[in-house]
Design a protein around this motif. Structure first.
Motif, PDB file in Angstrom:
ATOM      1  N   TYR A 157      -5.038  -1.511   2.935  1.00 46.27           N
ATOM      2  CA  TYR A 157      -5.361  -3.183   2.615  1.00 46.27           C
ATOM      3  C   TYR A 157      -4.866  -3.736   3.939  1.00 46.27           C
ATOM      4  CZ  TYR A 157      -4.077  -7.441   0.367  1.00 46.27           C
ATOM      5  OH  TYR A 157      -4.172  -8.632  -0.214  1.00 46.27           O
ATOM      6  N   PHE A 158      -5.947  -4.329   4.467  1.00 40.41           N
ATOM      7  CA  PHE A 158      -5.791  -4.910   5.667  1.00 40.41           C
ATOM      8  C   PHE A 158      -5.199  -6.489   5.711  1.00 40.41           C
ATOM      9  CE2 PHE A 158      -8.322  -1.484   6.947  1.00 40.41           C
ATOM     10  CZ  PHE A 158      -7.848  -1.415   8.465  1.00 40.41           C
ATOM     11  N   ASN A 162      -6.201  -8.041  15.263  1.00 42.34           N
ATOM     12  CA  ASN A 162      -5.860  -8.370  16.731  1.00 42.34           C
ATOM     13  C   ASN A 162      -4.278  -8.794  16.795  1.00 42.34           C
ATOM     14  OD1 ASN A 162      -8.434  -7.906  17.752  1.00 42.34           O
ATOM     15  ND2 ASN A 162      -9.186 -10.249  17.297  1.00 42.34           N
ATOM     16  N   PRO A 163      -3.533  -7.611  16.606  1.00 41.90           N
ATOM     17  CA  PRO A 163      -3.790  -6.405  16.229  1.00 41.90           C
ATOM     18  C   PRO A 163      -3.822  -6.137  14.741  1.00 41.90           C
ATOM     19  CG  PRO A 163      -1.229  -6.714  16.432  1.00 41.90           C
ATOM     20  CD  PRO A 163      -1.979  -7.876  16.613  1.00 41.90           C
ATOM     21  N   TYR A 164      -4.646  -4.992  14.491  1.00 42.37           N
ATOM     22  CA  TYR A 164      -5.080  -4.948  13.057  1.00 42.37           C
ATOM     23  C   TYR A 164      -3.674  -4.367  12.498  1.00 42.37           C
ATOM     24  CZ  TYR A 164      -9.955  -4.662  13.399  1.00 42.37           C
ATOM     25  OH  TYR A 164     -11.267  -5.302  13.413  1.00 42.37           O
ATOM     26  N   MET A 165      -3.256  -5.033  11.231  1.00 41.35           N
ATOM     27  CA  MET A 165      -2.171  -4.608  10.594  1.00 41.35           C
ATOM     28  C   MET A 165      -2.346  -4.432   9.284  1.00 41.35           C
ATOM     29  SD  MET A 165       0.542  -7.332  12.129  1.00 41.35           S
ATOM     30  CE  MET A 165       2.090  -6.848  11.159  1.00 41.35           C
ATOM     31  N   GLY A 170       6.975  -0.465   0.427  1.00 42.77           N
ATOM     32  CA  GLY A 170       8.178  -1.238   0.118  1.00 42.77           C
ATOM     33  C   GLY A 170       7.560  -2.716   0.265  1.00 42.77           C
ATOM     34  N   THR A 171       6.703  -2.835  -0.277  1.00 40.03           N
ATOM     35  CA  THR A 171       6.092  -4.367  -0.068  1.00 40.03           C
ATOM     36  C   THR A 171       5.413  -4.421  -1.564  1.00 40.03           C
ATOM     37  OG1 THR A 171       3.646  -3.704   0.445  1.00 40.03           O
ATOM     38  CG2 THR A 171       5.217  -4.115   2.234  1.00 40.03           C
ATOM     39  N   GLU A 190       6.101   2.072   6.920  1.00 39.93           N
ATOM     40  CA  GLU A 190       6.872   0.971   6.404  1.00 39.93           C
ATOM     41  C   GLU A 190       6.582  -0.430   6.484  1.00 39.93           C
ATOM     42  OE1 GLU A 190       9.962   0.950   4.625  1.00 39.93           O
ATOM     43  OE2 GLU A 190       9.912   3.017   4.168  1.00 39.93           O
ATOM     44  N   ARG A 191       6.515  -1.135   5.521  1.00 28.75           N
ATOM     45  CA  ARG A 191       6.143  -2.542   5.497  1.00 28.75           C
ATOM     46  C   ARG A 191       4.740  -2.763   5.931  1.00 28.75           C
ATOM     47  NH1 ARG A 191       9.176  -4.941   2.214  1.00 28.75           N
ATOM     48  NH2 ARG A 191       8.775  -6.909   3.209  1.00 28.75           N
ATOM     49  N   TYR A 192       4.439  -3.375   7.260  1.00 28.78           N
ATOM     50  CA  TYR A 192       3.224  -3.694   7.887  1.00 28.78           C
ATOM     51  C   TYR A 192       3.002  -3.215   9.011  1.00 28.78           C
ATOM     52  CZ  TYR A 192       4.016  -7.076   4.034  1.00 28.78           C
ATOM     53  OH  TYR A 192       4.335  -7.585   2.909  1.00 28.78           O
TER      54      TYR A 192
END
Length: 264
Positions: A157-158, A162-165, A170-171, A190-192
């Motif tokens: 799940y994007f 720029n940058p890709y995260m 935990g979300t 963890e997280r993003y």
């Protein structure tokens, strides 16, 4: 005098139910409205887009990461509503100089239910809160019956480019991915986390790439580059509000998820 403890463990004391609310979380602004608190909401962020008419009837005090403290101070709020993920600790500390700051922390469906219950107690909307929790409980039961026949799919799940995260563990996004029988490719992170596309295949093949409409507004062409790095996994655009907004939005999200599965 009443005492309530928020979702980061801070206890607040109120002589009476807060009547003037500043909400700095879009999804929680929507929830407060759905609980019947429209007349009590005096300030919102520029990202509080539901309900639509609030942008012309409520004072805009900034964004979720940066606010105009003077504007908030002039509104003379009894309480400011924040969220651990949406708002910064620095903001919360500064806002506490103005009035009590209630901070939510939503990572699970149970957390969401607790937030609704808390708002019902704080703002004397217990009946409305109970009705919303009952509706969500019923809708979740119905959705779980629907989803149990759907095969598990491995997804990423994007949320940013720029940058890709991507969304990790935990979300609330990860919680809703699990609900949909989507196995999160980055559940061990963890997280993003930020990722490099040329390394994404190291974790294994993907069935789906989910490109969120927010906070980065992905377009169809963004999926082509990502798909090439993932052995041409199917890339689809998804409504970010449905996967990341907590509160009453979850009721609409469950219908959206049914539509999504039927279209894959």
């Amino acid at each position: 005098m009443k005492q309530f403890t928020d979702q980061i463990g801070i206890t607040h004391t109120f002589n009476s139910s807060p009547k003037r609310i500043v909400s700095l979380v879009p999804s929680q602004t929507e929830l407060l409205y759905d609980l019947g608190l429209e007349n009590s909401i005096v300030g919102i962020t520029k990202f509080c887009v539901h309900p639509y008419h609030f942008k012309s009837t409520k004072k805009i005090v900034g964004g979720t990461k940066n606010v105009h403290y003077d504007k908030i101070r002039l509104l003379e709020p009894d309480i400011v509503i924040c969220n651990k993920e949406e708002n910064t600790q620095e903001m919360v500390d500064e806002l506490r100089k103005i009035c009590p700051v209630w901070v939510t922390n939503i990572a699970t469906l149970d957390d969401n239910c607790q937030m609704i219950t808390d708002f019902g107690r704080i703002f004397d909307k217990r009946t409305e809160a109970r009705k919303w929790n009952d509706k969500l409980t019923f809708a979740l039961s119905d959705f779980k019956n629907f989803i149990k026949e759907i095969p598990v799919r491995r997804v990423a799940y994007f949320i940013w480019k720029n940058p890709y995260m991507v969304a990790g563990s935990g979300t609330f996004i990860d919680e809703l991915l699990k609900l949909n029988r989507f196995q999160n490719h980055f559940a061990t992170k963890e997280r993003y986390p930020e990722i490099e596309l040329n390394k994404i295949e190291e974790v294994g093949d993907l069935d789906l790439i989910l490109l969120s409409s927010e906070p980065f507004p992905f377009k169809a062409e963004d999926g082509y580059e990502i798909a090439k790095a993932t052995h041409n996994a199917q890339a689809i655009l998804v409504d970010g509000e449905m996967f990341s907004w907590h509160g009453s939005r979850l009721l609409k999200a469950l219908d959206y998820f049914k539509y999504l599965h039927s279209s894959i």
